[in-house]
Design an enzyme around this catalytic site. Structure first.
Site, PDB file in Angstrom:
ATOM      1  N   ASP A  33      20.194  28.223  -2.674  1.00  0.00           N
ATOM      2  CA  ASP A  33      19.083  29.116  -2.974  1.00  0.00           C
ATOM      3  C   ASP A  33      18.791  29.950  -1.718  1.00  0.00           C
ATOM      4  O   ASP A  33      19.530  29.866  -0.726  1.00  0.00           O
ATOM      5  CB  ASP A  33      17.858  28.319  -3.434  1.00  0.00           C
ATOM      6  CG  ASP A  33      17.361  27.319  -2.395  1.00  0.00           C
ATOM      7  OD1 ASP A  33      17.713  27.435  -1.193  1.00  0.00           O
ATOM      8  OD2 ASP A  33      16.593  26.420  -2.780  1.00  0.00           O
ATOM      9  N   ALA A  34      17.725  30.703  -1.737  1.00  0.00           N
ATOM     10  CA  ALA A  34      17.394  31.586  -0.606  1.00  0.00           C
ATOM     11  C   ALA A  34      17.128  30.816   0.679  1.00  0.00           C
ATOM     12  O   ALA A  34      17.263  31.363   1.771  1.00  0.00           O
ATOM     13  CB  ALA A  34      16.185  32.453  -0.957  1.00  0.00           C
TER      14      ALA A  34
END
Length: 154
Positions: A29-30
């Site tokens: 994810d980020a």
């Protein structure tokens, strides 16, 4: 002679199958933490590699009308996050082998740290999707993965 690399492959270590991978940007994810669904993808890759190493050719079985394995049930527990750049090993062994299905235990780990663990039941089905007795040689191959193993984190 070609200099093309071979695809990654795991190894059979007695009754344990080990499959190594690296966490890439696309897996995260980020925040650089592995997205939860990717563990299921990794477990599937490890099981597919395991079939190859056991000499089980699902493609040929499907094309000949014999059948193939499909996931019937997955129970997964997340324990610790994997992160971008981590080297992860998926350990797989059999818990139960029946006439139509097999139950496998899979653990994703970074060194000795367990990241996720799953129990996966796969069933053998006909090309029409009906349960079918798995080939005897395949049952025997899976049964070879049921012995207790003294080393490793699982």
């Amino acid at each position: 002679m070609s200099s093309d690399p071979l695809p990654p492959s795991g190894v059979l270590d007695g009754p344990l199958h080990r499959y190594a991978l690296r966490v890439f940007y696309e897996d995260t994810d980020a925040g650089g933490v592995v997205y939860h669904a990717n563990y299921i993808r990794w477990f599937e890759r490890a099981r597919s590699d395991l079939l190859d190493l056991l000499g089980i050719d699902q493609r040929a079985a499907l094309e000949s009308g014999e059948g193939l394995y499909t996931v019937a049930e997955v129970n997964i527990r997340y324990l610790s996050p994997a992160r971008l750049g981590d080297a992860v090993v998926i350990d797989t062994h059999a818990l139960q082998v029946g006439r139509v299905s097999c139950t496998l235990r899979q653990v994703a780990r970074r060194g000795e740290i367990r990241l996720a663990e799953a129990t996966v039941k796969v069933g053998f089905i006909s090309p029409e999707g009906r349960p079918r007795k798995q080939p005897a040689a395949w049952q025997h191959a899976f049964a070879s993965l049921m012995q207790e193993h003294p080393r490793g984190p699982e």
